[in-house]
Design a protein around this motif. Structure first.
Motif, short mmCIF file in Angstrom:
data_model
loop_
_atom_site.label_atom_id
_atom_site.label_comp_id
_atom_site.label_asym_id
_atom_site.label_seq_id
_atom_site.Cartn_x
_atom_site.Cartn_y
_atom_site.Cartn_z
N GLY A 191 0.81 -1.21 0.00
CA GLY A 191 0.00 0.00 0.00
C GLY A 191 0.84 1.26 0.00
N THR A 192 2.01 1.19 0.65
CA THR A 192 2.91 2.34 0.65
C THR A 192 3.48 2.60 -0.74
OG1 THR A 192 3.44 2.01 2.99
CG2 THR A 192 5.04 3.25 1.67
N VAL A 193 3.82 1.55 -1.45
CA VAL A 193 4.28 1.70 -2.84
C VAL A 193 3.15 2.27 -3.69
CG1 VAL A 193 5.05 0.47 -4.90
CG2 VAL A 193 6.05 -0.07 -2.67
N GLU A 194 1.94 1.75 -3.51
CA GLU A 194 0.80 2.25 -4.28
C GLU A 194 0.54 3.72 -3.97
OE1 GLU A 194 -3.99 1.48 -4.57
OE2 GLU A 194 -2.71 -0.25 -4.15
N LEU A 195 0.63 4.10 -2.69
CA LEU A 195 0.42 5.49 -2.30
C LEU A 195 1.48 6.40 -2.93
CD1 LEU A 195 -1.09 7.58 -0.58
CD2 LEU A 195 0.35 6.92 1.36
N THR A 196 2.71 5.93 -2.96
CA THR A 196 3.79 6.70 -3.59
C THR A 196 3.52 6.88 -5.08
OG1 THR A 196 5.35 5.79 -1.97
CG2 THR A 196 6.29 6.82 -3.94
N ALA A 197 3.13 5.79 -5.74
CA ALA A 197 2.83 5.87 -7.17
C ALA A 197 1.63 6.77 -7.44
CB ALA A 197 2.57 4.47 -7.73
N LEU A 198 0.64 6.70 -6.57
CA LEU A 198 -0.55 7.55 -6.71
C LEU A 198 -0.17 9.02 -6.64
CD1 LEU A 198 -3.76 7.46 -6.81
CD2 LEU A 198 -3.64 7.74 -4.33
N ALA A 199 0.63 9.37 -5.63
CA ALA A 199 1.07 10.75 -5.49
C ALA A 199 1.88 11.19 -6.70
CB ALA A 199 1.89 10.92 -4.21
N GLY A 200 2.78 10.32 -7.17
CA GLY A 200 3.60 10.66 -8.33
C GLY A 200 2.78 10.83 -9.59
N TYR A 201 1.82 9.93 -9.79
CA TYR A 201 0.96 10.02 -10.98
C TYR A 201 0.19 11.33 -10.98
CZ TYR A 201 -3.00 9.30 -14.08
OH TYR A 201 -3.94 9.45 -15.05
N PHE A 202 -0.43 11.67 -9.84
CA PHE A 202 -1.25 12.88 -9.82
C PHE A 202 -0.41 14.15 -9.83
CE2 PHE A 202 -4.76 10.04 -9.24
CZ PHE A 202 -5.77 10.70 -9.93
N ALA A 203 0.79 14.11 -9.25
CA ALA A 203 1.69 15.25 -9.41
C ALA A 203 2.00 15.47 -10.88
CB ALA A 203 2.96 15.04 -8.61
N MET A 204 2.26 14.38 -11.61
CA MET A 204 2.58 14.49 -13.03
C MET A 204 1.42 15.10 -13.82
SD MET A 204 3.51 11.45 -15.74
CE MET A 204 2.01 10.55 -15.33
N VAL A 205 0.20 14.58 -13.63
CA VAL A 205 -0.90 15.10 -14.43
C VAL A 205 -1.27 16.52 -14.01
CG1 VAL A 205 -1.78 12.82 -15.07
CG2 VAL A 205 -2.72 13.97 -13.04
N CYS A 206 -1.07 16.85 -12.72
CA CYS A 206 -1.29 18.24 -12.29
C CYS A 206 -0.28 19.17 -12.96
CB CYS A 206 -1.19 18.35 -10.77
SG CYS A 206 -2.62 17.70 -9.87
N TRP A 207 0.97 18.75 -13.02
CA TRP A 207 1.99 19.56 -13.71
C TRP A 207 1.64 19.75 -15.18
CZ3 TRP A 207 6.50 16.23 -11.45
CH2 TRP A 207 6.76 16.65 -10.13
N ILE A 208 1.21 18.67 -15.83
CA ILE A 208 0.85 18.76 -17.25
C ILE A 208 -0.27 19.78 -17.44
CG2 ILE A 208 -0.25 17.50 -19.15
CD1 ILE A 208 1.37 15.02 -18.17
N MET A 209 -1.29 19.72 -16.59
CA MET A 209 -2.40 20.67 -16.72
C MET A 209 -1.98 22.08 -16.34
SD MET A 209 -5.84 18.61 -15.61
CE MET A 209 -5.16 17.77 -14.17
N ASN A 210 -1.10 22.22 -15.35
CA ASN A 210 -0.61 23.56 -15.01
C ASN A 210 0.14 24.18 -16.18
OD1 ASN A 210 -1.71 23.36 -12.45
ND2 ASN A 210 0.23 23.02 -11.41
#
Length: 205
Positions: A166-185
């Protein structure tokens, strides 16, 4: 700007202009690869092209792979909805992304996160009240996004709450959403049309 965005909102792209840089092209202006990628998104669980997939359509192969990663995290993940949605909100707040905030803040409340906690997070304050596992996810995601890693204590708390997978999944989740937020920004992708959720104001000075 979305009508529900406050007048002193954090602009996506962090400049005075709110003009969308990479809007959705008309279908007849799309390449064959773009049309195929668009159809794959529309025929999948998302059912439409929106948010990060609008600018990602500029690179169809990347859009397809990023889309599959997002599907795995959102629709096939093991973290509870409440935890996943709170994590996404924490990333959206840290990156100042209106689209993910206005999309996921109501989903977090619907999943069981206290509305007062989401309101506090929007205002840049420590969200309260939170359940112990929610405290854990806010600590983990905030530290990860700000510091690009986590301390031993924060890591241990996450493993105690969610286990190593779950910790790996949480890390990947944060990384994925940081990436798509950056793309939209970068693209100045607007928040969802007609959202009843207020947009993010700038952090207090």
């Amino acid at each position: 700007m979305n009508p529900s965005t406050p007048p002193h909102a954090t602009p996506q792209g962090f400049g005075p202009s709110t003009t969308e840089r990479l809007p959705l092209p008309a279908r007849d202006a799309m390449s064959e690869a773009q049309r195929a990628a668009a159809d794959a998104i529309v025929n999948g669980p998302r059912k439409a092209i929106f948010g990060p997939f609008v600018p990602l359509l500029q690179t169809p192969a990347l859009m397809e792979r990023i889309g599959k990663t997002g599907e795995a995290l959102r629709f096939d993940g093991t973290l509870p909805d409440r935890i996943r949605e709170l994590a996404i909100c924490a990333v959206a707040r840290e990156t100042g992304n209106q689209f993910e905030w206005q999309t996921h803040a109501p989903l977090a409340i619907q999943a069981g996160v206290a509305a007062q906690a989401i309101e506090a997070l929007a205002a840049g304050r420590r969200p309260q009240p939170l359940a112990p596992d929610e405290e854990c996810v806010v600590d983990f995601v905030t530290e990860l996004v700000r510091r690009h890693g986590v301390s031993d204590a924060t890591y241990a708390a996450s493993v105690a709450c969610f286990g190593p997978p779950g910790t790996v999944e949480l890390t990947a989740l944060a990384g994925y959403f940081a990436m798509v937020c950056w793309i939209m920004n970068v693209a100045r992708t607007p928040g969802p049309a007609g959202s009843a959720t207020p947009g993010l104001a700038a952090f207090p000075a």
